[in-house]
Design an enzyme around this catalytic site. Structure first.
Site, short mmCIF file in Angstrom:
data_model
loop_
_atom_site.label_atom_id
_atom_site.label_comp_id
_atom_site.label_asym_id
_atom_site.label_seq_id
_atom_site.Cartn_x
_atom_site.Cartn_y
_atom_site.Cartn_z
N LEU A 1 0.62 -0.74 -0.11
CA LEU A 1 -0.28 0.07 -0.34
C LEU A 1 0.52 1.16 -0.18
CD1 LEU A 1 -3.14 0.83 1.91
CD2 LEU A 1 -1.42 2.36 1.83
N THR B 1 5.22 11.88 2.63
CA THR B 1 5.07 13.76 3.24
C THR B 1 6.01 14.39 2.63
OG1 THR B 1 4.05 14.59 5.01
CG2 THR B 1 6.24 13.23 5.52
N CYS C 1 -14.04 26.38 8.49
CA CYS C 1 -14.39 25.09 8.03
C CYS C 1 -15.00 24.58 8.86
CB CYS C 1 -12.84 24.30 8.27
SG CYS C 1 -11.76 24.84 7.65
#
Length: 430
Positions: free
Chosen positions: A173, A199, A366
């Site tokens: 994965l 990342t 948000c």
């Protein structure tokens, strides 16, 4: 005298539309209440006449800027501040013109994207730890009933994703934008998967590696500080959670094409990300998008789900399942905003006043934006286009199995049947 007259006219025009629980305290000691017979929930202090320019054109960008830069002082809970600020914008500004949903197209480069990611995510790990859940999952949670605690809902979200893509032992994965590593750790621990997480945030990279080592998973989980454009290899499953918002409109097809190139022939991928609800791919209304671009997410771009699905097809991926989690993200952001308010004193010790104010209004904003259907969140499951789909389940029932182990068993059974079917074919027979 000019400003006082203009301000009085503006206040009266707002009062005609709505009795907002808002009080203005001016530099000269004057107080103006927008609701005559209700106590104020929010107080805006205007220390100088020059700050009135922000109020009299109260786009969410102008109001946010005035608050962040200390031009005005605001008292009240963040959710009330956002609700009243939005009401001021709605009653004052026309929805068209420069306050409308404006579509932007930004040229993204590796360097520019890396700088934007680090600006947003490398505030400090301790900062995020104070208002996220214990596993530091910084994306939309998944609620069965809406009343679960944040940590439970985040774990359920990860399991929901891994169940959707039918991950199991023997799979490899790739998690594009792995954050602090919660998904890959869960995939390795519960589903027996070999994982790679990437990342661009140094803080996330370092803490994720520490978390992997602490969990004893270094032989099964690799964390890399790497741009998605530089990834090579083949993966049975690919996840991208809260990352593609940084890709940019011009690069969306290339992004999905890259995902396809990394996916095995029978592989499954999922893209989980925020979208605009504007069909023309415009920003959030009344300048909210402009504020986020300037102060929170530099160079971020949101696309309509229709644009996303088309880009996937153009990038060589076939969409098999689409789920709207807008309400889930509204709830998630509301919980984050509550945590931020409850731990404000601790947070203010970690960051300066300006950054504290940015994040305070951003999180509450948000929650409001998702609740108002200004933005949404979709999970999209896909495979390689123009390929055999016999390995996929016929219904969606498998996504909601009570025990994820049942899903693994079903996935293994499907794989075994497919292998038997191929083995039973006579050579040369189609």
């Amino acid at each position: 005298m000019f400003w006082e007259k203009k301000l009085g006219s503006w206040v009266n025009s707002i009062r005609e539309h709505s009795a907002l629980p808002l009080r203005l305290e001016l530099w000269n000691g004057q107080r103006l209440d927008f609701a005559q017979h209700a106590p104020p929930q929010v107080t805006i202090r205007v220390p100088h006449v020059s700050a009135l320019t922000y109020l009299l054109t109260p786009s969410l960008s102008n109001l946010g800027k005035a608050y962040v830069e200390g031009k005005i002082e605001v008292e009240g809970r963040a959710d009330k501040i956002i609700s009243i600020g939005s009401a001021l914008a709605r009653h004052t500004l026309r929805p068209e013109g420069r306050f409308a949903r404006v579509a932007r197209s930004i040229h993204h480069t590796k360097k520019k994207d890396e700088e934007a990611i680090r600006y947003h995510y490398d505030v400090s790990n301790d900062f995020y730890r104070l208002w996220l859940d214990e596993n530091m999952v910084y994306s939309c949670a998944y609620f069965e009933n809406g009343d679960e605690d944040l940590a439970s809902a985040q774990t359920r979200k990860i399991d929901h994703i891994l169940t959707k893509i039918q991950v199991g032992p023997g799979h490899r994965l790739l998690d594009i934008g792995c954050g602090w590593g919660a998904l890959v750790i869960r995939a390795a621990q519960k589903f027996g998967v070999q994982c790679v997480g990437i990342t661009l945030s140094k803080n996330q990279y370092e803490l994720a590696r520490e978390s992997v080592a602490r969990a004893g998973l270094s032989d099964r989980v690799e964390i890399r500080l790497e741009d998605y454009r530089d990834v090579t290899g083949t993966y049975d499953r690919i996840t991208s959670v809260g990352m593609f918002e940084h890709v940019g409109a011009r690069h969306l097809v290339a992004y999905f094409s890259k995902m396809r190139s990394l996916l095995s022939d029978n592989g499954i991928a999922m893209n989980h990300g925020i979208t605009t609800t504007d069909v023309n791919n415009g920003e959030s209304a009344y300048g909210a998008g402009k504020f986020i671009d300037e102060y929170v997410f530099p160079h971020g771009e949101l696309q309509h789900i229709g644009t996303v699905l088309r880009a996937m097809q153009e990038g060589g991926l076939e969409v098999f399942d689409v789920e709207n989690l807008r309400r889930h993200y509204a709830r998630t952001c509301a919980l984050w905003a509550e945590n931020f308010e409850d731990r404000a004193e601790q947070i203010s010790e970690l960051v300066d006043e300006r950054r504290f104010r940015i994040w305070r209004v951003y999180l509450a904003g948000c929650a409001y934006a998702f609740a108002q259907d200004w933005v949404s969140l979709y999970q999209v499951v896909c495979t390689k286009a123009n390929s055999d789909a016999s390995h996929l389940p016929w219904s969606r029932r498998y996504m909601y199995a009570d025990d994820a182990c049942q899903v693994q068993c079903r996935a293994s059974t499907i794989a075994s049947r497919e292998a038997e079917r191929k083995a039973s074919r006579c050579p040369g027979v189609m």
